[in-house]
Design an enzyme around this catalytic site. Structure first.
Site, PDB file in Angstrom:
ATOM      1  N   CYS A 113       4.808  15.623  10.584  1.00  0.00           N
ATOM      2  CA  CYS A 113       4.841  16.163   9.214  1.00  0.00           C
ATOM      3  C   CYS A 113       3.891  17.348   9.039  1.00  0.00           C
ATOM      4  CB  CYS A 113       4.494  15.073   8.213  1.00  0.00           C
ATOM      5  SG  CYS A 113       5.536  13.620   8.374  1.00  0.00           S
ATOM      6  N   HIS A 252       2.089  18.021   1.760  1.00  0.00           N
ATOM      7  CA  HIS A 252       3.216  17.318   2.383  1.00  0.00           C
ATOM      8  C   HIS A 252       3.693  16.252   1.408  1.00  0.00           C
ATOM      9  CE1 HIS A 252       5.724  15.029   4.882  1.00  0.00           C
ATOM     10  NE2 HIS A 252       4.866  14.038   5.069  1.00  0.00           N
ATOM     11  N   ASN A 282      10.677  12.038   1.908  1.00  0.00           N
ATOM     12  CA  ASN A 282       9.777  12.647   2.889  1.00  0.00           C
ATOM     13  C   ASN A 282      10.630  13.348   3.952  1.00  0.00           C
ATOM     14  OD1 ASN A 282       8.045  13.184   5.010  1.00  0.00           O
ATOM     15  ND2 ASN A 282       7.020  11.195   4.941  1.00  0.00           N
TER      16      ASN A 282
HETATM   17  N1  ACO Z   1      11.937  -2.721  -1.213  1.00  0.00           N
HETATM   18  C1  ACO Z   1      11.410  -3.892  -1.622  1.00  0.00           C
HETATM   19  N2  ACO Z   1      10.372  -4.470  -1.006  1.00  0.00           N
HETATM   20  C2  ACO Z   1       9.840  -3.847   0.056  1.00  0.00           C
HETATM   21  C3  ACO Z   1      10.346  -2.626   0.527  1.00  0.00           C
HETATM   22  C4  ACO Z   1      11.441  -2.067  -0.145  1.00  0.00           C
HETATM   23  N3  ACO Z   1      11.996  -0.904   0.221  1.00  0.00           N
HETATM   24  N4  ACO Z   1       9.614  -2.236   1.595  1.00  0.00           N
HETATM   25  C5  ACO Z   1       8.679  -3.179   1.788  1.00  0.00           C
HETATM   26  N5  ACO Z   1       8.825  -4.150   0.859  1.00  0.00           N
HETATM   27  C6  ACO Z   1       8.050  -5.367   0.714  1.00  0.00           C
HETATM   28  C7  ACO Z   1       7.354  -5.786   1.977  1.00  0.00           C
HETATM   29  O1  ACO Z   1       8.240  -6.480   2.834  1.00  0.00           O
HETATM   30  C8  ACO Z   1       6.252  -6.666   1.448  1.00  0.00           C
HETATM   31  O2  ACO Z   1       6.793  -7.935   1.181  1.00  0.00           O
HETATM   32  P1  ACO Z   1       5.959  -9.259   1.543  1.00  0.00           P
HETATM   33  O3  ACO Z   1       4.714  -9.155   0.716  1.00  0.00           O
HETATM   34  O4  ACO Z   1       6.887 -10.343   1.132  1.00  0.00           O
HETATM   35  O5  ACO Z   1       5.692  -9.185   3.004  1.00  0.00           O
HETATM   36  C9  ACO Z   1       5.908  -6.024   0.112  1.00  0.00           C
HETATM   37  O6  ACO Z   1       7.008  -5.155  -0.222  1.00  0.00           O
HETATM   38  C10 ACO Z   1       4.646  -5.205   0.150  1.00  0.00           C
HETATM   39  O7  ACO Z   1       4.692  -4.379   1.300  1.00  0.00           O
HETATM   40  P2  ACO Z   1       3.534  -3.391   1.591  1.00  0.00           P
HETATM   41  O8  ACO Z   1       3.823  -2.701   2.882  1.00  0.00           O
HETATM   42  O9  ACO Z   1       2.225  -4.068   1.454  1.00  0.00           O
HETATM   43  O10 ACO Z   1       3.724  -2.368   0.365  1.00  0.00           O
HETATM   44  P3  ACO Z   1       2.844  -1.149  -0.016  1.00  0.00           P
HETATM   45  O11 ACO Z   1       2.401  -1.294  -1.406  1.00  0.00           O
HETATM   46  O12 ACO Z   1       1.811  -0.855   1.026  1.00  0.00           O
HETATM   47  O13 ACO Z   1       3.910   0.022   0.013  1.00  0.00           O
HETATM   48  C11 ACO Z   1       4.598   1.840   1.420  1.00  0.00           C
HETATM   49  C12 ACO Z   1       4.603   0.331   1.197  1.00  0.00           C
HETATM   50  C13 ACO Z   1       5.367   2.510   0.297  1.00  0.00           C
HETATM   51  C14 ACO Z   1       5.276   2.123   2.751  1.00  0.00           C
HETATM   52  C15 ACO Z   1       3.124   2.323   1.450  1.00  0.00           C
HETATM   53  O14 ACO Z   1       2.367   1.591   2.362  1.00  0.00           O
HETATM   54  C16 ACO Z   1       3.028   3.781   1.776  1.00  0.00           C
HETATM   55  O15 ACO Z   1       3.361   4.610   0.988  1.00  0.00           O
HETATM   56  N6  ACO Z   1       2.503   4.104   2.962  1.00  0.00           N
HETATM   57  C17 ACO Z   1       2.487   5.460   3.427  1.00  0.00           C
HETATM   58  C18 ACO Z   1       3.606   5.587   4.365  1.00  0.00           C
HETATM   59  C19 ACO Z   1       4.264   6.921   4.367  1.00  0.00           C
HETATM   60  O16 ACO Z   1       4.301   7.664   3.415  1.00  0.00           O
HETATM   61  N7  ACO Z   1       4.845   7.167   5.513  1.00  0.00           N
HETATM   62  C20 ACO Z   1       5.597   8.355   5.702  1.00  0.00           C
HETATM   63  C21 ACO Z   1       5.331   8.933   7.021  1.00  0.00           C
HETATM   64  S1  ACO Z   1       3.669   9.464   7.135  1.00  0.00           S
HETATM   65  C22 ACO Z   1       3.534  10.753   6.229  1.00  0.00           C
HETATM   66  O17 ACO Z   1       4.459  11.482   6.022  1.00  0.00           O
HETATM   67  C23 ACO Z   1       2.217  11.021   5.672  1.00  0.00           C
END
Ligand code: ACO
Length: 325
Positions: A113, A252, A282
């Protein structure tokens, strides 16, 4: 002193779109979950004829049109991508062929990214040594082909698209003022996308488990905010610029909560952050140049304004750049 100045921008999104509602048919998710956790509402998804090189070339054509240059005027083509059409040749060579930019040499940059900002930084170094060069820098991705559409943890996040800009030397003080790039390969496992497995059994990695994007979301979130904050502080120091002097931050576009947290840490007005991730998700290396082109066409970039870019991606790679528009 001559600086590398952006003199034209362009972007291209595939026609097809996938809404949060569409995703609920394929995985156990909801519009409410995706919107509150990420800010994303829709993302564009490519079909045949919209390969990474095609999207990249269309974005480049728009940038060329804005400058009034012809493809033959380009000296270098740099494409930032982690989803090239092929491993060899580079996506940049395919773009060169599409455009008929036969006076250029072309190569790809892989910094996930952060790739577009890395590409701008490389272009700047060439222009520093020869201000007459015209350099096309593109960020282009078709992440839809590397997304596991059955994995709700990742499939809601990504989209396809391309953005481009053309740089050349300028004496007026406008252009790239300072940049600061970083990487830390020790953290590679937290965000990765394996390629095809090696056909040499001796070299095949034991940890190869498919070629989809995989990530440790929470860790990525924490590092992204911390690293971009530090990179911005460092680049502002190098540029001798205060955060209050920045007119627009184009980060980004990964996740709205990352950007809100970054704004809090930096003490920058939230209104000064350009955000379009709700429409595109993204798009990795394409996200900053698409936003840059949109902001440019909306008239948000005013001559001589100070502009800040910041990025974070797999590697980990990250960085920031100050430009005088
Ligand atoms: N829909 C519903 N529930 C979901 C989904 C979804 N799409 N995805 C995950 N969940 C669930 C999980 O399974 C988990 O359930 P559980 O508690 O029963 O196990 C629950 O939601 C919480 O999951 P977490 O991973 O703790 O959720 P979080 O609040 O951390 O959000 C997210 C997840 C959005 C991925 C967050 O961690 C994030 O934004 N991380 C950054 C990742 C990113 O942006 N990556 C892109 C590439 S890197 C970059 O470009 C910078």
């Amino acid at each position: 002193m001559s600086r590398a100045k952006i003199c034209g921008t362009g972007s291209c999104l595939p026609a097809g779109r996938v809404t949060n509602q569409d995703l609920t048919k394929w995985v156990d998710t909801s519009d409410e979950w995706i919107t509150t956790r990420t800010g994303i509402k829709t993302r564009h998804v490519a079909v045949k004829g919209e390969e990474t090189s095609r999207l990249a070339a269309d974005a480049a054509r728009q940038a060329l049109k804005m400058t009034g240059m012809q493809a033959e005027d380009l000296n270098i083509i740099i494409v930032a991508t982690i989803t090239p059409d092929m491993t060899m040749p580079s996506c940049a060579c395919l773009v060169q062929q599409e455009l008929g930019a036969l006076n250029a040499f072309a190569f790809d940059v892989n910094a996930a990214c952060s790739g577009f900002v890395y590409g701008l930084d490389v272009a700047e170094k060439y222009i520093n040594s020869n201000p007459c060069l015209n350099i096309l820098v593109i960020g282009a991705e078709t992440l839809s082909g590397r997304t596991n559409w059955k994995d709700r943890n990742t499939c809601v996040l990504f989209g396809d698209g391309a953005g481009a800009c053309i740089l050349t030397g300028e004496e007026s003080g406008r252009g790239i003022v300072a940049s600061k790039l970083y990487s830390d390969g020790r953290l590679f496992n937290l965000l990765k996308m394996a390629g095809a497995p090696s056909m040499n059994a001796e070299l095949a990695r034991d940890d190869h488990d498919g070629s989809y994007i995989k990530m440790a979301g929470r860790d990525v979130f924490k590092y992204a905010v911390r690293c971009m904050e530090k990179a911005v502080a460092a680049v502002l120091t190098n540029a001798a610029v205060d955060i209050e002097e920045i007119k627009l931050l184009i980060p980004h576009q990964a996740n709205i909560r990352i950007l809100k947290s970054l704004a809090d840490h930096l003490g920058i007005d939230y209104e000064k952050i350009y955000i379009n991730l709700q429409k595109y998700g993204n798009t990795s290396a394409a996200s900053i140049p698409i936003a840059l082109d949109e902001a440019n066409r909306e008239g948000r970039l005013v001559k001589n304004d100070l502009l800040l870019l910041c990025c974070f991606g797999g590697g980990f790679t990250w960085g920031a750049m100050v430009l005088r528009w």
